[in-house]
Design an enzyme around this catalytic site. Sequence first.
Site, short mmCIF file in Angstrom:
data_model
loop_
_atom_site.label_atom_id
_atom_site.label_comp_id
_atom_site.label_asym_id
_atom_site.label_seq_id
_atom_site.Cartn_x
_atom_site.Cartn_y
_atom_site.Cartn_z
N ILE A 9 0.87 -1.19 0.00
CA ILE A 9 0.00 0.00 0.00
C ILE A 9 0.90 1.23 0.00
O ILE A 9 1.74 1.38 0.90
CB ILE A 9 -0.89 0.01 1.27
CG1 ILE A 9 -1.69 -1.29 1.35
CG2 ILE A 9 -1.80 1.23 1.28
CD1 ILE A 9 -2.62 -1.52 0.19
N THR A 53 -5.03 -2.39 -10.48
CA THR A 53 -5.95 -3.43 -10.92
C THR A 53 -6.11 -4.43 -9.78
O THR A 53 -5.15 -4.79 -9.12
CB THR A 53 -5.45 -4.13 -12.21
OG1 THR A 53 -6.38 -5.16 -12.54
CG2 THR A 53 -4.06 -4.71 -12.06
N HIS A 54 -7.38 -4.79 -9.53
CA HIS A 54 -7.69 -5.67 -8.38
C HIS A 54 -8.54 -6.83 -8.88
O HIS A 54 -9.51 -6.61 -9.61
CB HIS A 54 -8.44 -4.87 -7.31
CG HIS A 54 -8.77 -5.67 -6.10
ND1 HIS A 54 -7.84 -6.03 -5.16
CD2 HIS A 54 -9.95 -6.21 -5.70
CE1 HIS A 54 -8.43 -6.77 -4.22
NE2 HIS A 54 -9.71 -6.88 -4.52
#
Length: 203
Positions: A94, A110-111
């Site tokens: 993060i 992108t997740h």
Amino acid sequence: ARLVVLLSGSGTNLQALLDAIERVGEESYGARIVAVGADRDGVAGLERARRAGLPTFVCRVKDHTDRAGWDAALAEATAAHAPDLVVSAGFMKIVGSEFLARFGGRLVNTHPALLPSFPGAHGVRDALAYGVKATGCTVHFVDDGVDTGPIIAQGVVEVRDEDDESALHERIKEVERRLLVDVVGRLARDGYRIEGRKVRVPA
Ligand code: GRF
């Protein structure tokens, strides 16, 4: 547009971008990758970058006295390549306030889930465990939360009874790679507007 891609693993999303730019050419795609960064050494994604002749950098948290120091170093290393857009493609850290101060608004992630469902590092596993019949992937701008930034695009993927995490993740990645290539190209060529939580990218 100048792209810096950040990754932590196999780099198949990076490869999809490299292949698309190779296929259509930098001019018509509207972007080129100028460097690839990682939070760890020895990952296949860095090999893919080197094979493509791209500069790479590695910023490991353990090389810094604290998280803020790492965040500042990552921001410096990224800024050295003067990106117009930073793409986090399987980057498993993060980023902090320094990085966001410099790249917020032009940092996409992108997740592998349909946010806001299943944020965090185990989106595929959590969706599978929950028993959803459909999941997918999300490309979004990064804000100061975890997977909470304004959503740019999503792709839906069916969950099959026989799926385990890796089979489902692979099926998601097939959609995700296409979605990321499409979104990055449009952001680079056509620009975008963010109105509150709504993202407008010209069709
Ligand atoms: C992608 O599915 C990404 O959404 C997730 O990790 C995966 C990275 O895959 N965070 P790769 O390294 O691009 O192959």
